[in-house]
Motif scaffolding. Sequence first.
Motif, PDB file in Angstrom:
ATOM      1  N   PHE A  92      43.159  20.338  66.225  1.00  0.00           N
ATOM      2  CA  PHE A  92      41.921  20.795  65.586  1.00  0.00           C
ATOM      3  C   PHE A  92      42.244  21.626  64.349  1.00  0.00           C
ATOM      4  N   ASP A  93      43.191  22.563  64.489  1.00  0.00           N
ATOM      5  CA  ASP A  93      43.574  23.416  63.360  1.00  0.00           C
ATOM      6  C   ASP A  93      44.079  22.577  62.187  1.00  0.00           C
ATOM      7  N   LEU A  94      44.832  21.533  62.464  1.00  0.00           N
ATOM      8  CA  LEU A  94      45.322  20.666  61.404  1.00  0.00           C
ATOM      9  C   LEU A  94      44.163  19.992  60.673  1.00  0.00           C
ATOM     10  N   GLN A  95      43.183  19.502  61.425  1.00  0.00           N
ATOM     11  CA  GLN A  95      42.039  18.836  60.792  1.00  0.00           C
ATOM     12  C   GLN A  95      41.256  19.813  59.916  1.00  0.00           C
ATOM     13  N   ILE A  96      41.063  21.039  60.401  1.00  0.00           N
ATOM     14  CA  ILE A  96      40.348  22.052  59.612  1.00  0.00           C
ATOM     15  C   ILE A  96      41.131  22.355  58.338  1.00  0.00           C
ATOM     16  N   THR A  97      42.437  22.463  58.436  1.00  0.00           N
ATOM     17  CA  THR A  97      43.268  22.720  57.258  1.00  0.00           C
ATOM     18  C   THR A  97      43.128  21.580  56.258  1.00  0.00           C
ATOM     19  N   MET A  98      43.150  20.344  56.735  1.00  0.00           N
ATOM     20  CA  MET A  98      43.020  19.192  55.845  1.00  0.00           C
ATOM     21  C   MET A  98      41.645  19.159  55.173  1.00  0.00           C
ATOM     22  N   ILE A  99      40.590  19.515  55.907  1.00  0.00           N
ATOM     23  CA  ILE A  99      39.245  19.564  55.321  1.00  0.00           C
ATOM     24  C   ILE A  99      39.197  20.655  54.252  1.00  0.00           C
ATOM     25  N   SER A 100      39.806  21.790  54.542  1.00  0.00           N
ATOM     26  CA  SER A 100      39.858  22.891  53.580  1.00  0.00           C
ATOM     27  C   SER A 100      40.549  22.452  52.295  1.00  0.00           C
ATOM     28  N   ILE A 101      41.654  21.755  52.430  1.00  0.00           N
ATOM     29  CA  ILE A 101      42.397  21.278  51.255  1.00  0.00           C
ATOM     30  C   ILE A 101      41.553  20.268  50.467  1.00  0.00           C
ATOM     31  N   ALA A 102      40.926  19.343  51.169  1.00  0.00           N
ATOM     32  CA  ALA A 102      40.156  18.289  50.503  1.00  0.00           C
ATOM     33  C   ALA A 102      38.920  18.829  49.797  1.00  0.00           C
ATOM     34  N   THR A 103      38.279  19.838  50.378  1.00  0.00           N
ATOM     35  CA  THR A 103      37.020  20.329  49.824  1.00  0.00           C
ATOM     36  C   THR A 103      37.185  21.566  48.953  1.00  0.00           C
ATOM     37  N   ILE A 105      37.189  24.491  50.228  1.00  0.00           N
ATOM     38  CA  ILE A 105      36.519  25.573  50.953  1.00  0.00           C
ATOM     39  C   ILE A 105      37.585  26.323  51.735  1.00  0.00           C
ATOM     40  N   PRO A 106      37.670  27.642  51.559  1.00  0.00           N
ATOM     41  CA  PRO A 106      38.682  28.386  52.320  1.00  0.00           C
ATOM     42  C   PRO A 106      38.534  28.134  53.817  1.00  0.00           C
ATOM     43  N   ARG A 107      39.651  27.962  54.471  1.00  0.00           N
ATOM     44  CA  ARG A 107      39.702  27.646  55.902  1.00  0.00           C
ATOM     45  C   ARG A 107      38.899  28.639  56.723  1.00  0.00           C
ATOM     46  N   ARG A 108      38.991  29.899  56.353  1.00  0.00           N
ATOM     47  CA  ARG A 108      38.294  30.940  57.117  1.00  0.00           C
ATOM     48  C   ARG A 108      36.785  30.774  57.057  1.00  0.00           C
ATOM     49  N   PHE A 109      36.269  30.249  55.950  1.00  0.00           N
ATOM     50  CA  PHE A 109      34.824  30.042  55.832  1.00  0.00           C
ATOM     51  C   PHE A 109      34.377  28.831  56.640  1.00  0.00           C
ATOM     52  N   LEU A 110      35.254  27.854  56.802  1.00  0.00           N
ATOM     53  CA  LEU A 110      34.904  26.670  57.585  1.00  0.00           C
ATOM     54  C   LEU A 110      34.778  26.977  59.067  1.00  0.00           C
ATOM     55  N   THR A 111      35.524  27.970  59.542  1.00  0.00           N
ATOM     56  CA  THR A 111      35.568  28.213  60.978  1.00  0.00           C
ATOM     57  C   THR A 111      34.540  29.229  61.459  1.00  0.00           C
ATOM     58  N   GLY A 112      33.711  29.743  60.588  1.00  0.00           N
ATOM     59  CA  GLY A 112      32.611  30.580  61.043  1.00  0.00           C
ATOM     60  C   GLY A 112      32.603  31.983  60.495  1.00  0.00           C
ATOM     61  N   ALA A 113      31.509  32.672  60.785  1.00  0.00           N
ATOM     62  CA  ALA A 113      31.261  33.992  60.214  1.00  0.00           C
ATOM     63  C   ALA A 113      32.300  35.021  60.629  1.00  0.00           C
ATOM     64  N   GLN A 122      40.466  38.108  47.777  1.00  0.00           N
ATOM     65  CA  GLN A 122      40.689  37.056  46.789  1.00  0.00           C
ATOM     66  C   GLN A 122      40.027  35.750  47.218  1.00  0.00           C
ATOM     67  N   ASP A 123      40.133  35.390  48.516  1.00  0.00           N
ATOM     68  CA  ASP A 123      39.439  34.204  49.021  1.00  0.00           C
ATOM     69  C   ASP A 123      37.941  34.332  48.772  1.00  0.00           C
ATOM     70  N   THR A 124      37.402  35.496  49.070  1.00  0.00           N
ATOM     71  CA  THR A 124      35.967  35.724  48.917  1.00  0.00           C
ATOM     72  C   THR A 124      35.556  35.592  47.454  1.00  0.00           C
ATOM     73  N   LEU A 125      36.316  36.234  46.561  1.00  0.00           N
ATOM     74  CA  LEU A 125      35.993  36.154  45.135  1.00  0.00           C
ATOM     75  C   LEU A 125      36.073  34.717  44.628  1.00  0.00           C
ATOM     76  N   ASN A 126      37.115  34.002  45.016  1.00  0.00           N
ATOM     77  CA  ASN A 126      37.278  32.604  44.584  1.00  0.00           C
ATOM     78  C   ASN A 126      36.130  31.736  45.089  1.00  0.00           C
ATOM     79  N   TRP A 127      35.760  31.934  46.342  1.00  0.00           N
ATOM     80  CA  TRP A 127      34.691  31.123  46.928  1.00  0.00           C
ATOM     81  C   TRP A 127      33.349  31.424  46.263  1.00  0.00           C
ATOM     82  N   MET A 128      33.042  32.695  46.066  1.00  0.00           N
ATOM     83  CA  MET A 128      31.768  33.052  45.449  1.00  0.00           C
ATOM     84  C   MET A 128      31.699  32.544  44.007  1.00  0.00           C
ATOM     85  N   GLU A 129      32.825  32.554  43.323  1.00  0.00           N
ATOM     86  CA  GLU A 129      32.856  32.010  41.958  1.00  0.00           C
ATOM     87  C   GLU A 129      32.584  30.507  41.982  1.00  0.00           C
ATOM     88  N   ARG A 130      33.144  29.833  42.967  1.00  0.00           N
ATOM     89  CA  ARG A 130      32.904  28.396  43.109  1.00  0.00           C
ATOM     90  C   ARG A 130      31.447  28.091  43.413  1.00  0.00           C
TER      91      ARG A 130
END
Length: 182
Positions: A92-103, A105-113, A122-130
């Motif tokens: 499961f972790d591998l699939q989430i990592t691959m989705i994060s890379i493809a999209t 979207i930081p991995r931490r945001f994909l897995t929930g609040a 830095q992840d937060t700033l990058n994501w909000m800028e996106r």
Amino acid sequence: GLSYGTSRVQKCYNQLFDITKLSGASAEVYWLGAFSGLSVETDPNAALSDTSYTRMKEEVQKYFDGLARSLIFEGATSKLLYPAIVSPKDHFDLQITMISIATGIPRRFLTGAEAAKLASQQDTLNWMERVTNRREMFVGPKVVSPVVQRLVDAGVISDPKDETFVVAWPRVQSLALNERSD
């Protein structure tokens, strides 16, 4: 008009589908493993008649059907086979990592609040800028504006007073207050 391009989901469709398969498979593996297999080993020196063999099969069937709690054989022994149940977590972790890379979207945001709260600044700033760029460069001008214009043209909503409208987004709070103070 038609628009051509690659679907955002296409890049990670296989991984999304794999997560669904992992979820279903993990339950199936658990179910199969919870009721382990059975090995019936006959004594090499025993001569089993067809009747003995048929009776042995019936005993095993009763055991697996839950009708018997014990097995009685002539010239054979039985042993439980212990399954090797593997956790789907690493897969499961591998699939989430691959989705994060493809999209992107930081991995931490994909897995929930809860996990997102632990994301680095830095992840937060990058994501909000996106998110802000996506809103301003695509969603506003390419989605919202054409829909509003079409509704105006169709008479569903009235013309703006100065014949123009602006798509405005609420300000994105990119950092929590405690992170800002740090």
